[in-house]
Motif scaffolding. Structure first.
Motif, mmCIF file in Angstrom:
data_model
loop_
_atom_site.group_PDB
_atom_site.id
_atom_site.type_symbol
_atom_site.label_atom_id
_atom_site.label_comp_id
_atom_site.label_asym_id
_atom_site.label_seq_id
_atom_site.Cartn_x
_atom_site.Cartn_y
_atom_site.Cartn_z
ATOM 1 N N CYS A 70 0.866 -1.170 0.000
ATOM 2 C CA CYS A 70 0.000 0.000 0.000
ATOM 3 C C CYS A 70 0.898 1.213 0.000
ATOM 4 O O CYS A 70 1.877 1.255 0.747
ATOM 5 C CB CYS A 70 -0.903 -0.009 1.240
ATOM 6 S SG CYS A 70 -2.165 1.286 1.215
ATOM 7 N N CYS A 74 -1.278 6.001 2.467
ATOM 8 C CA CYS A 74 -2.591 5.677 1.888
ATOM 9 C C CYS A 74 -3.221 4.573 2.722
ATOM 10 O O CYS A 74 -2.570 3.979 3.572
ATOM 11 C CB CYS A 74 -2.441 5.188 0.449
ATOM 12 S SG CYS A 74 -1.716 6.415 -0.652
ATOM 13 N N GLN A 75 -4.479 4.302 2.475
ATOM 14 C CA GLN A 75 -5.114 3.156 3.106
ATOM 15 C C GLN A 75 -5.633 2.238 2.020
ATOM 16 O O GLN A 75 -6.285 2.693 1.083
ATOM 17 C CB GLN A 75 -6.274 3.619 3.989
ATOM 18 C CG GLN A 75 -5.770 4.395 5.188
ATOM 19 C CD GLN A 75 -6.912 4.861 6.053
ATOM 20 O OE1 GLN A 75 -7.899 4.150 6.224
ATOM 21 N NE2 GLN A 75 -6.775 6.060 6.593
ATOM 22 N N CYS A 76 -5.325 0.979 2.163
ATOM 23 C CA CYS A 76 -5.721 0.018 1.149
ATOM 24 C C CYS A 76 -6.609 -1.011 1.826
ATOM 25 O O CYS A 76 -6.201 -1.654 2.787
ATOM 26 C CB CYS A 76 -4.503 -0.671 0.544
ATOM 27 S SG CYS A 76 -3.340 0.509 -0.175
ATOM 28 N N VAL A 80 -9.929 -0.995 -2.456
ATOM 29 C CA VAL A 80 -10.020 0.457 -2.519
ATOM 30 C C VAL A 80 -8.694 1.013 -2.024
ATOM 31 O O VAL A 80 -8.233 0.656 -0.948
ATOM 32 C CB VAL A 80 -11.161 0.982 -1.625
ATOM 33 C CG1 VAL A 80 -11.142 2.501 -1.557
ATOM 34 C CG2 VAL A 80 -12.504 0.484 -2.133
ATOM 35 N N THR A 81 -8.078 1.842 -2.835
ATOM 36 C CA THR A 81 -6.859 2.508 -2.403
ATOM 37 C C THR A 81 -7.179 3.979 -2.203
ATOM 38 O O THR A 81 -7.552 4.688 -3.134
ATOM 39 C CB THR A 81 -5.729 2.310 -3.432
ATOM 40 O OG1 THR A 81 -5.481 0.907 -3.557
ATOM 41 C CG2 THR A 81 -4.457 3.001 -2.987
ATOM 42 N N GLN A 82 -7.068 4.390 -0.961
ATOM 43 C CA GLN A 82 -7.544 5.695 -0.537
ATOM 44 C C GLN A 82 -6.326 6.566 -0.240
ATOM 45 O O GLN A 82 -5.621 6.338 0.739
ATOM 46 C CB GLN A 82 -8.382 5.460 0.731
ATOM 47 C CG GLN A 82 -8.860 6.662 1.461
ATOM 48 C CD GLN A 82 -9.807 7.477 0.641
ATOM 49 O OE1 GLN A 82 -9.430 8.520 0.131
ATOM 50 N NE2 GLN A 82 -11.032 7.000 0.499
ATOM 51 N N CYS A 83 -6.062 7.538 -1.113
ATOM 52 C CA CYS A 83 -4.886 8.397 -0.936
ATOM 53 C C CYS A 83 -5.290 9.863 -1.018
ATOM 54 O O CYS A 83 -4.564 10.691 -1.545
ATOM 55 C CB CYS A 83 -3.845 8.128 -2.021
ATOM 56 S SG CYS A 83 -3.279 6.435 -2.172
ATOM 57 N N SER A 84 -6.476 10.218 -0.523
ATOM 58 C CA SER A 84 -6.916 11.604 -0.641
ATOM 59 C C SER A 84 -6.333 12.462 0.482
ATOM 60 O O SER A 84 -5.914 11.942 1.519
ATOM 61 C CB SER A 84 -8.444 11.666 -0.597
ATOM 62 O OG SER A 84 -8.926 11.179 0.621
ATOM 63 N N THR A 99 -6.447 -3.080 -7.198
ATOM 64 C CA THR A 99 -7.294 -1.924 -6.876
ATOM 65 C C THR A 99 -8.389 -1.714 -7.922
ATOM 66 O O THR A 99 -8.125 -1.735 -9.113
ATOM 67 C CB THR A 99 -6.417 -0.651 -6.807
ATOM 68 O OG1 THR A 99 -5.455 -0.817 -5.768
ATOM 69 C CG2 THR A 99 -7.240 0.595 -6.525
ATOM 70 N N ASP A 103 -8.636 6.566 -5.048
ATOM 71 C CA ASP A 103 -9.056 7.916 -4.680
ATOM 72 C C ASP A 103 -7.831 8.772 -4.388
ATOM 73 O O ASP A 103 -7.132 8.560 -3.400
ATOM 74 C CB ASP A 103 -9.970 7.849 -3.450
ATOM 75 C CG ASP A 103 -10.522 9.221 -3.082
ATOM 76 O OD1 ASP A 103 -10.183 10.207 -3.771
ATOM 77 O OD2 ASP A 103 -11.304 9.306 -2.115
#
Ligand SMILES: *[C@@H]1O[C@H](CO)[C@@H](O)[C@H](O)[C@H]1NC(C)=O
Ligand SMILES: *[C@@H]1O[C@H](CO)[C@@H](O)[C@H](O)[C@H]1NC(C)=O
Length: 377
Positions: A70, A74-76, A80-84, A99, A103
Motif C-alpha cells: 500500500c 494511503c489506506q488500502c 479500494v486505495t484511498q490516498c486523498s 485496486t 481515490d
C-alpha cells in the motif's frame, strides 16, 4: 521522514534504509529483533536491510499494514486505495494491482505520467478531483481497460485527455481550463452515460460539430457556466437530460433538437435567450421539465399547448410583457395533455392582474403557478 522513523525506535537505522512498506514494519518487537510472532519475515531477515540494533524495553508498538502493499500514508482495503488529502505531488508508486477504486482527490498532483497506472488493469473508478493536473500523458490510461468512472474536476487541464478508455461510463471534468472540445475527444466512447464538463473557459465555436456524436448511450450532459453562445449541434438522441444553464446562449433553434425523442429535462436558465424557434418543442416530444428562467424572452415559447408531456416550465425573470389565454393550454379539453405541475412567471413585465385565470385551465392546482410581481432592476 518515512513511516519507519515514526516509531522513534529505529532512529539510527531507518535513515539509511530505502523505504520498504511491506515486511519491514510488519513485525512486533519483543525481546530482540527478529523474534516477531508474525509469519511475515522480520526486518533483520529481509534481504538488503541492515541489522536493526537491539533496543531493550520497547513499549508495545505494533505497526501493521492492512495489505501486502500500500502506498505510504494511503489506506488500502478491499480493493479500494484511498490516498486523498495527503498533499501528494505525484501519483504514488506501489498501488496494489487489484485496486478497483483509486481515490487521489484533494492533493497537489501536477502530472500523470505514462506508466503511473500501468498495473491497474482492474481499475473501475479513478478520482483525481481537486489536484493541480496540467499534463496527462497520452498513454496514461491505456492499461485501464475496465475504467468506468473518471473524475478529473477541479484541475488545470487545458484539454480533454487523449485516448480516454472506451469503457468509460462517467466523465466529470468540470472546473478545468479546457478551451476546446474536439470531435476526436470522444471518438468511439460508446459507453458514456454521464458527462459533466461545466465551468470551463469554452466560448462560441469551442465545441466542434459532432463532438458528442459517438456517445450513443449518453443520457446526461451538463455544460454550465461557460461562454458558449449556442446549443451544441448533433447531440445524441439517447440524451434524457441536458443542462446548459448559465451560458451565453442567445436563441433556441428547432434543429438543435432534431430526433431527441428521449429528452425529458432541459436546463437553459441564466442565458441570454430572446427567442425559441417554433418547432423546437415538437422535436422534443417527451420533454417534462423546461427551464428557461433568467433569460431575455419576450413571449411564452411556442408549442406548449400541443405538447403532451411537459409539466414544469420555468419562465421567471424574463421580459415577457403579455400572456395570452392560448399560450399554455390547448383550446379544448378533449386534447390529450398532461396537467402542468409547475409554471413560474414572476419577475416578468407582464402585469399579473391582466393574465386571465383561464390561461391556466390545464394546470393541476392553482398553487402550481407562480405569477408574482415584477420589480424593475
Ligand atoms: C466568459 O467571458 C468573460 C468575459 O470575456 C470572462 O470574464 C469569463 O471569465 C468567461 N467565463 C468563462 C467560464 O470562461
Ligand atoms: C408554429 O408551427 C405550427 C405547426 O407547424 C403552426 O401551426 C403555427 O402557426 C406556428 N406558430 C407560429 C407562432 O409561427
Amino acid at each position: 521522514m518515512r513511516s519507519a522513523c515514526l516509531s522513534l525506535l529505529l532512529a539510527t537505522a531507518c535513515w539509511a534504509l530505502p523505504f520498504r512498506q511491506s515486511g519491514f514494519l510488519d513485525f512486533m518487537m519483543e525481546d530482540e529483533p527478529g523474534s516477531g510472532t508474525t509469519d511475515e519475515p522480520a526486518v533483520t531477515d529481509a534481504p538488503g536491510v541492515p541489522n536493526v540494533p537491539y533496543i531493550p524495553n520497547v513499549p508495545d508498538v505494533v505497526v501493521r499494514e492492512e495489505g501486502p502493499m500500500c502506498p505510504f500514508r494511503c489506506q488500502c482495503h478491499l480493493r479500494v486505495t484511498q490516498c486523498s488529502d495527503l498533499g501528494l505531488t505525484e501519483i504514488p508508486g506501489e498501488i496494489p494491482s487489484e485496486t478497483t477504486l483509486l481515490d487521489l482527490q484533494n492533493n497537489k498532483i501536477t502530472e500523470i505520467k505514462e506508466n503511473d497506472f500501468k498495473n491497474l488493469k482492474g481499475l473501475h473508478a479513478l478520482i483525481l478531483v481537486n489536484n493541480k493536473l496540467t499534463i496527462i500523458h497520452p498513454k496514461a490510461f491505456s492499461s485501464l481497460m475496465k475504467l468506468q468512472r473518471l473524475y478529473l474536476s477541479k484541475n488545470l487541464l487545458k484539454e480533454v485527455p487523449a485516448n480516454l478508455p472506451k469503457s468509460l461510463q462517467e466523465l466529470r471534468i468540470h472546473e478545468n481550463a479546457i478551451t476546446k472540445i474536439k470531435k476526436s475527444s470522444f471518438q468511439g466512447m460508446t459507453n458514456v452515460i454521464v458527462m459533466e464538463m461545466g465551468s470551463n473557459p469554452l466560448k462560441a465555436n469551442s465545441i466542434e460539430l459532432g463532438a458528442f456524436a459517438d456517445l450513443k448511450r449518453v443520457s446526461y450532459i451538463r455544460i454550465a457556466d461557460t461562454n458558449i453562445t449556442e446549443i451544441p449541434k448533433g447531440l445524441p438522441s439517447s440524451l434524457s437530460e441536458l443542462h446548459l444553464d448559465s451560458n451565453k446562449i442567445t436563441k433556441v433553434m428547432a434543429d438543435s433538437f432534431k430526433g431527441m425523442k428521449n429528452l425529458a429535462k432541459l436546463g437553459l436558465g441564466y442565458n441570454e435567450i430572446s427567442m425559441v424557434e417554433n418547432g423546437t418543442l415538437a422535436n422534443i416530444p417527451h420533454m417534462r421539465e423546461l427551464h428557461l428562467d433568467n433569460n431575455a424572452l419576450t413571449a411564452v415559447p411556442p408549442g406548449l399547448p400541443e405538447h403532451k408531456y411537459i409539466q414544469v416550465v420555468y419562465l421567471h425573470a424574463n421580459k415577457i410583457a403579455a400572456i395570452g389565454t392560448e399560450d399554455f393550454c390547448p383550446p379544448t379539453f378533449n386534447y390529450k395533455k398532461a396537467m402542468y405541475s409547475g409554471i413560474s412567471l414572476f419577475s416578468n413585465p407582464v402585469p399579473y392582474w391582466e393574465v386571465q385565470p383561464i390561461t391556466f385551465r390545464c394546470v393541476f392546482d392553482r398553487s402550481a403557478i407562480q405569477l408574482g410581481n415584477y420589480r424593475k432592476k
